[in-house]
Design a protein around this motif. Structure first.
Motif, PDB file in Angstrom:
ATOM      1  N   ARG A  84      -1.706   0.117   0.948  1.00  0.00           N
ATOM      2  CA  ARG A  84      -1.675  -0.024  -0.460  1.00  0.00           C
ATOM      3  C   ARG A  84      -0.634   0.630  -1.163  1.00  0.00           C
ATOM      4  NH1 ARG A  84      -3.431   3.821  -4.029  1.00  0.00           N
ATOM      5  NH2 ARG A  84      -4.747   4.730  -3.058  1.00  0.00           N
ATOM      6  N   TRP A  95       2.367  -1.140  -3.415  1.00  0.00           N
ATOM      7  CA  TRP A  95       2.008  -0.648  -4.906  1.00  0.00           C
ATOM      8  C   TRP A  95       4.122  -0.865  -5.551  1.00  0.00           C
ATOM      9  CZ3 TRP A  95       0.827  -1.360  -9.438  1.00  0.00           C
ATOM     10  CH2 TRP A  95       1.929  -0.414 -10.708  1.00  0.00           C
ATOM     11  N   ALA A 148      -1.843  -1.702 -11.693  1.00  0.00           N
ATOM     12  CA  ALA A 148      -2.626  -0.575 -10.362  1.00  0.00           C
ATOM     13  C   ALA A 148      -4.062  -0.348 -10.536  1.00  0.00           C
ATOM     14  CB  ALA A 148      -2.079   0.833 -11.563  1.00  0.00           C
ATOM     15  N   THR A 191      -4.467  -3.332  -8.322  1.00  0.00           N
ATOM     16  CA  THR A 191      -4.495  -3.233  -7.016  1.00  0.00           C
ATOM     17  C   THR A 191      -4.914  -2.364  -6.019  1.00  0.00           C
ATOM     18  OG1 THR A 191      -2.031  -3.446  -7.101  1.00  0.00           O
ATOM     19  CG2 THR A 191      -2.307  -2.323  -5.236  1.00  0.00           C
TER      20      THR A 191
END
Length: 217
Positions: free
Chosen positions: A96, A100, A190, A193
């Protein structure tokens, strides 16, 4: 999510090069937004940017590259971030953070005028650009798979997990990018995600055992 590390200082020559590259990209985007990708020529782009055709080809190999260029180095950034994550971190968390890096480059990169969003929308809506973008993602998948295998002591060729995990991570990136693009930048990338990796976590965190831990046949 963890903040992306600040970029190192750039030289005057690098600033100048970036300025010219930005001017060419901005000229291309303006023309393509008005006329469509297929109708715009390199001659039109250089005329709008006020540079020579020779200058254009010092920076870009084709008009596709003008648009895709700012995405080209994302794979290296993702792999570097994955390599930097703590070795005891769950794979879903490490991946992750890696994804990002790429998502933040799209959502926050370039400037705050909305150009990054326009570039992403143009890429996703234009078949030729989408194809080039997917070519980049193929290399990113190989890089992430190699790094995931290294972190877990797996063989990237023999074991299924590394490529499956890398493919799932990039599928999450692609899904979030498209959702953010379709919303016109309104949705929080964000949060998207985080939601994507919450779905993937049960599978990502069930890695194949190391070769030396597998039972004998």
């Amino acid at each position: 999510m963890r903040d992306v590390s600040p970029r190192p200082a750039v030289t005057m020559a690098q600033r100048k090069r970036q300025l010219v590259s930005d001017e060419l990209t901005e000229a291309a985007l303006q023309l393509m937004a008005r006329e469509g990708f297929d109708a715009v020529t390199v001659d039109e782009i250089v005329a709008t940017a006020g540079v020579s055709k020779r200058t254009f080809f010092r920076y870009f190999a084709s008009k596709e590259d003008v648009v895709v260029q700012f995405l080209a180095d994302m794979g290296a950034g993702m792999r570097a971030e994955l390599a930097a994550r703590p070795t005891d971190e769950p794979p879903s968390v490490a991946l992750r953070h890696a994804v990002w890096v790429a998502m933040a480059a799209c959502a926050d990169g370039v400037d705050h005028s909305g150009r990054a969003l326009r570039v992403v929308q143009l890429i996703l809506r234009t078949p030729a650009l989408r194809a080039r973008f997917l070519e980049h993602q193929g290399q990113w998948r190989d890089d992430l798979a190699a790094e995931a295998a290294h972190r877990l002591g797996l063989d990237p060729e023999a074991d299924l997990y590394p490529r499956l995990a890398a493919g799932a991570a990039l599928a999450a990136f692609d899904t979030v990018l498209r959702r953010w693009s379709d919303s016109g930048g309104a949705e929080d990338p964000a949060a998207l995600t985080d939601r994507a990796f919450a779905v993937l976590a049960p599978a990502l965190d069930t890695a194949e055992p190391r070769a030396d831990q597998r039972p004998s046949p």
